[in-house]
Enzyme design. Structure first.
Site, PDB file in Angstrom:
ATOM      1  N   ASP A  29       0.857  -1.187   0.000  1.00 15.61           N
ATOM      2  CA  ASP A  29       0.000   0.000   0.000  1.00 15.61           C
ATOM      3  C   ASP A  29       0.898   1.242   0.000  1.00 15.61           C
ATOM      4  O   ASP A  29       1.853   1.334   0.779  1.00 15.61           O
ATOM      5  CB  ASP A  29      -0.912  -0.008   1.240  1.00 15.61           C
ATOM      6  CG  ASP A  29      -2.054   0.981   1.104  1.00 15.61           C
ATOM      7  OD1 ASP A  29      -3.211   0.541   1.117  1.00 15.61           O
ATOM      8  OD2 ASP A  29      -1.785   2.200   0.992  1.00 15.61           O
ATOM      9  N   ILE A  30       0.583   2.184  -0.859  1.00 20.15           N
ATOM     10  CA  ILE A  30       1.421   3.378  -1.014  1.00 20.15           C
ATOM     11  C   ILE A  30       1.281   4.331   0.182  1.00 20.15           C
ATOM     12  O   ILE A  30       2.125   5.187   0.401  1.00 20.15           O
ATOM     13  CB  ILE A  30       1.065   4.092  -2.330  1.00 20.15           C
ATOM     14  CG1 ILE A  30       2.191   4.994  -2.787  1.00 20.15           C
ATOM     15  CG2 ILE A  30      -0.241   4.873  -2.239  1.00 20.15           C
ATOM     16  CD1 ILE A  30       2.231   5.192  -4.274  1.00 20.15           C
ATOM     17  N   HIS A  93      -9.895  -5.811  -2.963  1.00 16.40           N
ATOM     18  CA  HIS A  93      -8.556  -5.991  -2.393  1.00 16.40           C
ATOM     19  C   HIS A  93      -8.647  -6.291  -0.902  1.00 16.40           C
ATOM     20  O   HIS A  93      -9.534  -5.806  -0.209  1.00 16.40           O
ATOM     21  CB  HIS A  93      -7.668  -4.761  -2.641  1.00 16.40           C
ATOM     22  CG  HIS A  93      -8.283  -3.459  -2.234  1.00 16.40           C
ATOM     23  ND1 HIS A  93      -9.205  -2.799  -3.020  1.00 16.40           N
ATOM     24  CD2 HIS A  93      -8.117  -2.684  -1.131  1.00 16.40           C
ATOM     25  CE1 HIS A  93      -9.566  -1.677  -2.424  1.00 16.40           C
ATOM     26  NE2 HIS A  93      -8.938  -1.580  -1.268  1.00 16.40           N
ATOM     27  N   HIS A  95      -6.537  -5.915   2.578  1.00 20.56           N
ATOM     28  CA  HIS A  95      -5.407  -5.275   3.257  1.00 20.56           C
ATOM     29  C   HIS A  95      -4.803  -6.297   4.223  1.00 20.56           C
ATOM     30  O   HIS A  95      -5.529  -6.871   5.050  1.00 20.56           O
ATOM     31  CB  HIS A  95      -5.878  -4.084   4.104  1.00 20.56           C
ATOM     32  CG  HIS A  95      -6.442  -2.931   3.335  1.00 20.56           C
ATOM     33  ND1 HIS A  95      -5.720  -1.789   3.065  1.00 20.56           N
ATOM     34  CD2 HIS A  95      -7.675  -2.726   2.790  1.00 20.56           C
ATOM     35  CE1 HIS A  95      -6.480  -0.926   2.391  1.00 20.56           C
ATOM     36  NE2 HIS A  95      -7.676  -1.466   2.215  1.00 20.56           N
TER      37      HIS A  95
HETATM   38  P1  AMP Z   1      -9.877   1.220   0.165  1.00 20.16           P
HETATM   39  O1  AMP Z   1     -10.424   1.134  -1.245  1.00 20.16           O
HETATM   40  O2  AMP Z   1     -10.738   2.065   1.061  1.00 20.16           O
HETATM   41  O3  AMP Z   1      -9.623  -0.158   0.750  1.00 20.16           O
HETATM   42  O4  AMP Z   1      -8.466   1.957   0.085  1.00 20.16           O
HETATM   43  C1  AMP Z   1      -7.614   1.797  -1.034  1.00 20.16           C
HETATM   44  C2  AMP Z   1      -6.184   1.626  -0.586  1.00 20.16           C
HETATM   45  O5  AMP Z   1      -5.376   1.569  -1.767  1.00 20.16           O
HETATM   46  C3  AMP Z   1      -5.624   2.760   0.277  1.00 20.16           C
HETATM   47  O6  AMP Z   1      -5.056   2.209   1.447  1.00 20.16           O
HETATM   48  C4  AMP Z   1      -4.576   3.436  -0.616  1.00 20.16           C
HETATM   49  O7  AMP Z   1      -3.464   3.913   0.110  1.00 20.16           O
HETATM   50  C5  AMP Z   1      -4.189   2.292  -1.552  1.00 20.16           C
HETATM   51  N1  AMP Z   1      -3.725   2.741  -2.854  1.00 20.16           N
HETATM   52  C6  AMP Z   1      -4.353   3.590  -3.702  1.00 20.16           C
HETATM   53  N2  AMP Z   1      -3.628   3.754  -4.827  1.00 20.16           N
HETATM   54  C7  AMP Z   1      -2.506   3.000  -4.681  1.00 20.16           C
HETATM   55  C8  AMP Z   1      -1.358   2.749  -5.497  1.00 20.16           C
HETATM   56  N3  AMP Z   1      -1.193   3.323  -6.697  1.00 20.16           N
HETATM   57  N4  AMP Z   1      -0.402   1.910  -5.029  1.00 20.16           N
HETATM   58  C9  AMP Z   1      -0.542   1.328  -3.813  1.00 20.16           C
HETATM   59  N5  AMP Z   1      -1.613   1.508  -3.006  1.00 20.16           N
HETATM   60  C10 AMP Z   1      -2.572   2.348  -3.425  1.00 20.16           C
END
Ligand code: AMP
Length: 130
Positions: A29-30, A93, A95
């Site tokens: 996660d970024i 996804h 986490h």
């Molecule tokens: P959620 O959809 O609420 O589960 O959150 C999306 C997650 O994806 C968040 O924790 C972001 O930090 C992560 N995220 C979004 N774009 C990217 C990316 N390009 N690379 C890695 N993680 C990402």
């Protein structure tokens, strides 16, 4: 239009890759809530995780288990916690977050700002333990 995560799988957007198989992909996660915070996705783009078929959902979790084992070998922690939120990115996804206490799973606290070099190094270490 492909999701940002499909574009990561396609190599169009960079990521810190942790693991991959034919149908799944894992990357850091970024905007992590803890060091080693990893996202595990099915390559097939589905918004809501419970719209996956039973077989796809089971396979995603089996893949996530292997990733969690690699995270646990890499990042000192009591357990690897799992969460599904999915309100921000419409591509299912999981986490995976190394945790020592319940609050390590909280998403509403200040996230870590890790330099890309450090993220890259963590991803490589997890990948080596996968
Ligand atoms: P959620 O959809 O609420 O589960 O959150 C999306 C997650 O994806 C968040 O924790 C972001 O930090 C992560 N995220 C979004 N774009 C990217 C990316 N390009 N690379 C890695 N993680 C990402």
């Amino acid at each position: 239009m492909s999701s940002i995560f499909s574009r990561i799988v396609a190599g169009e957007i960079p990521c810190c890759k942790v693991a991959e198989d034919e149908k799944h992909f894992a990357f850091l996660d970024i905007n992590p809530v803890a060091k080693g915070h990893t996202l595990v996705i099915p390559k097939r783009e589905v918004d809501y995780i419970y719209d996956l078929s039973d077989e796809e959902l089971a396979a995603l979790h089996i893949f996530a288990k292997k990733v969690a084992e690699a995270i646990k070998k890499t990042i000192p922690c009591r357990k690897v916690g799992q969460a599904v939120v999915g309100l921000e990115v419409p591509h299912a996804h999981i986490h995976l977050i190394p945790i020592n206490k319940e609050s390590d799973m909280y998403f509403d606290k200040e996230h870590l700002q890790l330099p890309i070099d450090e993220l890259s190094q963590i991803a490589n270490q997890i990948a080596a333990n996968f």
